[in-house]
Enzyme design. Structure first.
Site, short mmCIF file in Angstrom:
data_model
loop_
_atom_site.label_atom_id
_atom_site.label_comp_id
_atom_site.label_asym_id
_atom_site.label_seq_id
_atom_site.Cartn_x
_atom_site.Cartn_y
_atom_site.Cartn_z
N LYS A 104 0.82 -1.23 0.00
CA LYS A 104 0.00 0.00 0.00
C LYS A 104 0.85 1.27 0.00
O LYS A 104 0.54 2.24 0.69
CB LYS A 104 -0.98 -0.01 1.16
CG LYS A 104 -1.97 -1.19 1.10
CD LYS A 104 -3.10 -1.06 2.10
CE LYS A 104 -4.07 -2.21 2.03
NZ LYS A 104 -3.58 -3.47 2.60
N ARG A 105 1.90 1.29 -0.78
CA ARG A 105 2.75 2.46 -0.86
C ARG A 105 2.10 3.54 -1.73
O ARG A 105 1.30 3.24 -2.62
CB ARG A 105 4.12 2.10 -1.43
CG ARG A 105 4.90 1.07 -0.62
CD ARG A 105 5.22 1.56 0.77
NE ARG A 105 6.13 0.66 1.47
CZ ARG A 105 5.81 -0.14 2.47
NH1 ARG A 105 4.57 -0.18 2.93
NH2 ARG A 105 6.72 -0.90 3.07
#
Lengths: 292, 292
Positions: A104-105
């Site tokens: 989830k960058r």
């Protein structure tokens, strides 16, 4: 290519179910704690997680197209933990599985590029999850690093947690949900594919109505977290699939890896396998019933 | 306590300027490349980054209250890179600096808790940046881990990149910007502090009007990226400060660490120091002029 491999695996194993490997101390069986924990430091914990993951993979590899490895649970134990994150992905690949690095960058372009290269150049990582908050110039470096379909992305659209409504369900001035605007952004990166785009989305399994809307709109795979432990039900989740029964991956983590506790089974790998079989039957049954 | 320490450092050093340590291969001076790169593998690159960071810190520690370390640039080189991420934070602490781990993590509650513990239990990390997309139950574990003010948070509100307008500036049905809704969420976690809350925000320095609105609304420190390389100007950024000249941290990364290229100076540490001195003078001059 990402989509071709994924469809082949799903068809061959008759399973759109993804095993999530999110180890915590609380999840570990007593026999592993007794074996590994002397000082209880990060190294010992990491070794225990590795043993646990390995056994879960061994027992479930025949039944899942894909593992999802959530990096938070490894970062929690800094370098020794992160070593196991990479090792788990390597081992999954070794066993012929596809992999989702659930990271989830999201960041501005130059930083996003560093994240994208760091993860997507790794041969053991087929796809990652990303956060859309920065808009298109923050997403583009990730899209570019998928090299037109060799790798895949899952962009967060509507998450499975109760508070997701606070921001994601805000109504914009033209009457749309905020998350639909995010879905528009995802669409803009999909490209032109006859079957599925390698640019997919994440939509929580706790939102039947949202799944319906988004399945119509999006041409990529939908990764659906929230089955089981978080309350997502197969009868709702089926709306993430197209009428031909493809187009979604349904993920369960604790529901599979902690199942040994529920049935009082010492062999946690076997328990995970049983739980995964139940999950596959449950999801496939609902898919076969079809959608209204 | 986070805020007390931060204010003391800012006052003592007369500097609200933060040095960002975001090393890339392109940033590295030739003399370091010649010294470290033989095979050019991750280990060598990581060692080179460590040498670079160490020298930048040595030359700037007297002039900055705080370093900001962006994890993407270390994750890019997997475990050897991440080792340098942690080592850089440790070294900053050793030199008496406060630290921001710029990680922009965000996830559902149980996962957020793992991230929060992983970073905020680390004694070398004073604060982290987080992504608000999941809403309050995704932010709460981070807030809880700050232990009522021992550590700090910077929640993304309005980012500095051009595309930030695509989602963050959407107008909601009650006429507010989406990012203002995010700011409301930040407010809800601020607590009751006579001076500043330890729950801060990130607002890009490229948005003067947004900074004005948000400075009035928020009680925490505003972390302002985007000075220099990204086009943020001191005359705009000053609106992140209260009228007494406190309340913001202004960050520059490439503008400081790559300054040696601009002035043709072999000593990149000295060049960074010169650039930082210029930046401090620039920012302080504008703060002294006051805001309209």
């Amino acid at each position: 290519m990402f989509i071709e491999k994924l469809l082949r695996e799903i068809k061959q194993k008759k399973s759109p179910c993804v095993v999530g490997l999110d180890p915590t101390l609380e999840m570990m069986p007593d026999k592993l704690k007794r074996k590994f924990l002397v000082k209880g430091d990060e190294k010992e914990i990491a070794q225990m997680f590795w043993q646990f993951n390995k056994e879960i993979i061994d027992y479930t590899a025949e039944l899942t197209p894909c593992i999802k490895v959530q990096i938070a649970f490894y970062e929690r134990f800094s370098l020794p933990g992160l070593e196991v994150f990479y090792k788990t992905l390597d081992y999954g690949k070794e066993k012929g599985l596809m992999t989702i690095a659930d990271v989830k960058r999201g960041d501005i372009g130059s930083t996003a590029k560093a994240y994208a290269q760091g993860f997507l150049k790794n041969p053991s990582i087929d796809s990652i999850t990303v956060n859309p908050y920065f808009g298109s110039d923050g997403l583009l470096p990730f899209v570019e690093e998928t090299k037109g379909g060799e790798k895949g992305l899952f962009i967060l659209v509507k998450t499975s947690n109760p508070s997701s409504k606070e921001l994601q369900d805000l109504i914009t001035e033209d009457g749309q949900f905020f998350y639909e605007k995010v879905a528009d952004l995802v669409s803009s990166f999909e490209g032109d594919f006859s079957e599925f785009s390698h640019i997919g989305s994440v939509v929580g399994g706790t939102h039947k109505e949202h799944l319906k809307r988004l399945r119509k709109k999006l041409k990529g795979f939908i990764l659906v977290p929230g089955y089981g432990a978080q309350g997502g039900k197969a009868e709702d989740i089926k709306y993430a699939f197209n009428t031909d029964g493809f187009g979604a991956l349904v993920c369960s983590s604790r529901g599979i890896t902690e199942y040994y506790k529920k049935i009082g089974e010492e062999n946690y790998g076997l328990a995970a396998q049983i739980s995964l079989k139940n999950m596959i039957a449950d999801i496939n049954r609902e898919i076969e019933k079809g959608v209204e």
